[in-house]
Design a protein around this motif. Structure first.
Motif, mmCIF file in Angstrom:
data_model
loop_
_atom_site.group_PDB
_atom_site.id
_atom_site.type_symbol
_atom_site.label_atom_id
_atom_site.label_comp_id
_atom_site.label_asym_id
_atom_site.label_seq_id
_atom_site.Cartn_x
_atom_site.Cartn_y
_atom_site.Cartn_z
ATOM 1 N N ALA A 116 0.887 -1.114 -0.023
ATOM 2 C CA ALA A 116 -0.128 -0.191 0.105
ATOM 3 C C ALA A 116 0.876 1.199 -0.034
ATOM 4 N N TRP A 117 0.350 2.484 -0.453
ATOM 5 C CA TRP A 117 1.218 3.647 -0.350
ATOM 6 C C TRP A 117 0.435 4.553 0.797
ATOM 7 N N ILE A 118 1.057 5.861 0.942
ATOM 8 C CA ILE A 118 0.556 6.516 2.170
ATOM 9 C C ILE A 118 -0.611 6.895 2.037
ATOM 10 N N GLY A 119 -1.103 7.298 0.842
ATOM 11 C CA GLY A 119 -2.416 8.049 0.567
ATOM 12 C C GLY A 119 -3.564 7.044 0.988
ATOM 13 N N PRO A 120 -3.779 6.124 0.657
ATOM 14 C CA PRO A 120 -4.833 5.193 1.110
ATOM 15 C C PRO A 120 -4.780 4.879 2.306
ATOM 16 N N VAL A 121 -3.774 4.678 2.981
ATOM 17 C CA VAL A 121 -3.659 4.132 4.324
ATOM 18 C C VAL A 121 -4.071 5.404 5.459
ATOM 19 N N LEU A 122 -3.507 6.769 5.024
ATOM 20 C CA LEU A 122 -4.013 7.659 5.535
ATOM 21 C C LEU A 122 -5.656 8.125 5.733
ATOM 22 N N ARG A 123 -6.269 7.826 4.296
ATOM 23 C CA ARG A 123 -7.471 7.820 4.226
ATOM 24 C C ARG A 123 -8.271 6.921 4.978
ATOM 25 N N GLU A 124 -7.868 5.820 5.098
ATOM 26 C CA GLU A 124 -8.573 4.568 5.986
ATOM 27 C C GLU A 124 -8.201 5.064 7.384
ATOM 28 N N PHE A 125 -7.210 5.390 7.893
ATOM 29 C CA PHE A 125 -7.109 5.824 9.359
ATOM 30 C C PHE A 125 -8.071 6.810 9.603
ATOM 31 N N LEU A 126 -8.215 8.029 8.826
ATOM 32 C CA LEU A 126 -8.812 9.026 9.044
ATOM 33 C C LEU A 126 -10.232 8.769 9.194
ATOM 34 N N VAL A 127 -10.893 8.225 8.073
ATOM 35 C CA VAL A 127 -12.324 8.009 7.780
ATOM 36 C C VAL A 127 -12.731 6.884 8.469
ATOM 37 N N SER A 128 -12.184 5.819 9.001
ATOM 38 C CA SER A 128 -12.673 4.758 9.838
ATOM 39 C C SER A 128 -12.812 5.194 11.418
ATOM 40 N N ILE A 408 -16.716 16.698 9.250
ATOM 41 C CA ILE A 408 -16.419 15.165 8.644
ATOM 42 C C ILE A 408 -15.140 15.168 7.968
ATOM 43 N N PRO A 409 -14.616 13.868 7.473
ATOM 44 C CA PRO A 409 -13.491 13.935 6.729
ATOM 45 C C PRO A 409 -13.574 14.352 5.209
ATOM 46 N N ARG A 410 -13.652 15.711 5.190
ATOM 47 C CA ARG A 410 -14.011 16.218 3.758
ATOM 48 C C ARG A 410 -13.013 15.578 2.954
ATOM 49 N N ASN A 411 -13.406 15.259 1.633
ATOM 50 C CA ASN A 411 -12.610 14.757 0.624
ATOM 51 C C ASN A 411 -11.401 15.665 0.384
ATOM 52 N N HIS A 412 -11.597 16.926 0.081
ATOM 53 C CA HIS A 412 -10.504 17.847 -0.317
ATOM 54 C C HIS A 412 -9.549 17.963 0.904
ATOM 55 N N ARG A 413 -9.916 17.799 2.388
ATOM 56 C CA ARG A 413 -9.203 17.973 3.202
ATOM 57 C C ARG A 413 -8.090 16.655 3.514
ATOM 58 N N ILE A 414 -8.967 15.642 3.201
ATOM 59 C CA ILE A 414 -8.048 14.306 3.048
ATOM 60 C C ILE A 414 -7.155 14.457 1.978
ATOM 61 N N GLU A 415 -7.339 14.781 1.091
ATOM 62 C CA GLU A 415 -6.446 14.995 -0.321
ATOM 63 C C GLU A 415 -5.413 15.967 0.074
ATOM 64 N N GLU A 416 -5.709 17.161 0.736
ATOM 65 C CA GLU A 416 -4.711 18.110 1.246
ATOM 66 C C GLU A 416 -3.649 17.293 2.376
ATOM 67 N N LEU A 422 2.955 13.605 1.440
ATOM 68 C CA LEU A 422 3.983 13.098 0.416
ATOM 69 C C LEU A 422 5.193 13.861 0.289
ATOM 70 N N GLU A 423 4.968 15.226 1.057
ATOM 71 C CA GLU A 423 6.060 16.086 1.050
ATOM 72 C C GLU A 423 6.783 15.960 2.307
ATOM 73 N N GLY A 424 6.511 15.191 3.147
ATOM 74 C CA GLY A 424 7.169 14.913 4.628
ATOM 75 C C GLY A 424 6.409 15.540 5.441
ATOM 76 N N ASP A 425 5.311 16.180 5.499
ATOM 77 C CA ASP A 425 4.759 16.907 6.590
ATOM 78 C C ASP A 425 3.492 16.327 6.704
ATOM 79 N N ASP A 426 3.379 15.566 7.904
ATOM 80 C CA ASP A 426 2.262 15.010 8.406
ATOM 81 C C ASP A 426 1.411 15.729 9.346
ATOM 82 N N GLY A 427 1.723 17.059 9.424
ATOM 83 C CA GLY A 427 0.833 17.549 10.278
ATOM 84 C C GLY A 427 -0.297 17.892 10.115
ATOM 85 N N LYS A 428 -0.885 18.025 9.015
ATOM 86 C CA LYS A 428 -2.072 18.151 8.383
ATOM 87 C C LYS A 428 -2.913 16.837 8.840
ATOM 88 N N ALA A 429 -2.327 15.675 8.582
ATOM 89 C CA ALA A 429 -3.011 14.379 8.687
ATOM 90 C C ALA A 429 -3.269 14.225 10.408
#
Length: 466
Positions: A116-128, A408-416, A422-429
């Motif tokens: 897996a790559w970091i995008g779907p992993v973060l999405r599932e963590f946040l949404v679930s 809610i976990p708005r789609n654009h916020r998750i993408e942000e 991906l740039e090494g900044d996990d603060g938003k997540a």
């Protein structure tokens, strides 16, 4: 310390393949659910365990076999192609699977890399974790880790592993796997296992089927109440426990449309928002067909078995409707919602659809008085509100505030958050993870997370991680 009691590993070997997760070069924790870890007795686990480099004592790693209908097409063998079940942790609250998603290839990978790559992993963590906080039955997220590997999709991405927790990972497709092979013995073993683990009070095959149907009716109604679109409701993505599982191309509706569909692979809208109850019913019909041989043994003939199971299946629409009006009645502050309130809810949704009103903020606005601001046809809303005021309970405000999330976990916020990671900044997540744990209580400093996307921020397509 966690105690593993691996009941699934005690089932016959044709149910799974024993396989250990593949180690990764540089595990690093991105998000960790400390409260969940403590409740499971795994507070001492670190990145090495969450990445699969170290297998905890007593665990029995395996990949489960299953089949499934994917977008209506039959796939006779799927299985855990990029996940490993470590085992089951026994706690005072029950037993829970601990599952590593992205742990490397298995015999079910079908040529995939198992990662897996970091995008779907973060999405599932946040949404679930949001879904859990909002009261929706769901798998949980224990940790998200980077692996130090590169994963190739349409380009190179940083690899990651999600540690997922569930009541179980048994799917409709698990039953289908054995039915397709004519293995009635395995179907019976699986049914007994599901009854013991999830529905111990269910009597007989029809009683077990009834319990599983009711669990899905409760689940889908709660999805609908949040404007949640699962995106990939294949039978291999429906857990018989009644938990939400497999957050792939999922999304939440911003501007309301009953036909909302975000999944990039759902080209014909099979799993659109308004279709979800119908698809759940269809999936349950596939489950029922697997149970016919077992019911035949109990009832004496195939005809009697089909009739009895069909009767249970035909109860789903009414069960779902009762759950749906309970969910939306609570959102509207109606103390005892009933059939007479269906039109009231549908008329509001109709106004919202016509105006493209924000789903979450309109319902939250019924709590704080701002709902009218989200509508274009305010005269029509005023007429609806007059009807609603006659039905709303005088003491409804507090209860409504707990039925309508402020964020809610708005789609654009998750993408942000994914883009920043991906740039090494996990603060938003990490900020999203913190805020989404308390979705009904939004602090002033975080109110920007409740704002709908601007036109250029809208996310119209979401993607699987494979």
């Amino acid at each position: 310390m966690a105690e593993f009691d691996n009941s699934y590993a005690r089932l016959p070997e044709r149910f799974y393949t024993r396989i250990a997760p593949e180690p990764v070069p540089a595990p690093e924790i991105v998000l960790r659910n400390d409260a969940l870890a403590a409740s499971l007795g795994v507070a001492d686990w670190g990145a090495e365990v969450f990445a699969g480099n170290a297998v905890p004592g007593g665990a029995t790693p395996l990949a489960q076999a299953y089949a499934g209908h994917q977008f209506g097409g039959w796939s006779p063998q799927l299985g855990d192609g990029r996940a490993v079940l470590l085992g089951e942790v026994a706690t005072e609250a029950g037993r829970f699977d601990i599952h590593l998603k992205g742990a490397g290839p298995t015999p079910y990978s079908r040529g995939g890399d198992g990662r897996a790559w970091i995008g779907p992993v973060l999405r599932e963590f946040l949404v679930s974790e949001f879904m859990h906080a909002a009261g929706v039955p769901t798998t949980r997220a224990l940790a998200a880790v980077r692996t130090g590997m590169t994963v190739r999709r349409e380009r190179d991405y940083p690899g990651a592993v999600l540690t997922r927790v569930a009541a179980s990972h048994i799917r409709v497709g698990t039953f289908q796997y054995f039915t397709a092979r004519g293995d009635t013995e395995a179907v019976e073993i699986l049914a007994d296992h599901v009854r013991a683990r999830h529905f111990p009070e269910a009597e007989g095959v029809c009683g077990l089927y009834r319990a599983m149907i009711a669990a899905q009716a409760r689940l889908i109604a709660r999805w609908m109440g949040l404007g949640f679109v699962h995106g990939v409701m294949n039978t291999d993505n429906m857990a018989v426990s009644g938990e939400t599982i497999d957050y792939g191309p999922c999304a939440f509706i911003d501007g309301y449309s009953p036909a909302a569909c975000y999944s990039s692979i759902d080209r014909f809208g099979r799993y659109a928002y308004e279709q979800q109850p119908t698809i759940a019913h269809w999936n349950l019909a596939q489950l029922g067909s697997c149970l016919v041989p077992l019911a035949e043994r109990e009832l004496g003939s195939e005809a009697a078995a089909v009739a009895a199971l069909t009767q249970e299946l035909e109860a789903f629409p009414d069960l779902y409707q009762a759950q749906w009006i309970a969910v939306f009645g609570a959102k509207l502050g109606i103390a005892e919602p009933g059939h007479e309130d269906v039109a009231l809810v549908q008329d509001l949704l109709g106004l919202m659809a016509r105006d493209g009103a924000d789903f979450t903020n309109t319902f939250r606005g019924l709590v704080d008085g701002s709902a009218r601001d989200w509508m274009l046809d305010r005269e029509a809303f005023d007429a609806w509100q007059a009807r609603w005021e006659r039905r709303r309970s005088a003491e409804a405000a507090a209860a409504m505030a707990q039925a309508n999330p402020a964020v809610i976990p708005r789609n654009h916020r998750i993408e942000e958050a994914i883009a920043a990671s991906l740039e090494g900044d996990d603060g938003k997540a990490r900020r999203l993870a913190r805020v989404l744990l308390r979705p009904f209580d939004l602090a002033g400093d975080d109110r920007d997370l409740a704002v709908p996307p601007r036109e250029e921020e809208r996310v119209t397509r979401t993607f699987c991680g494979t």
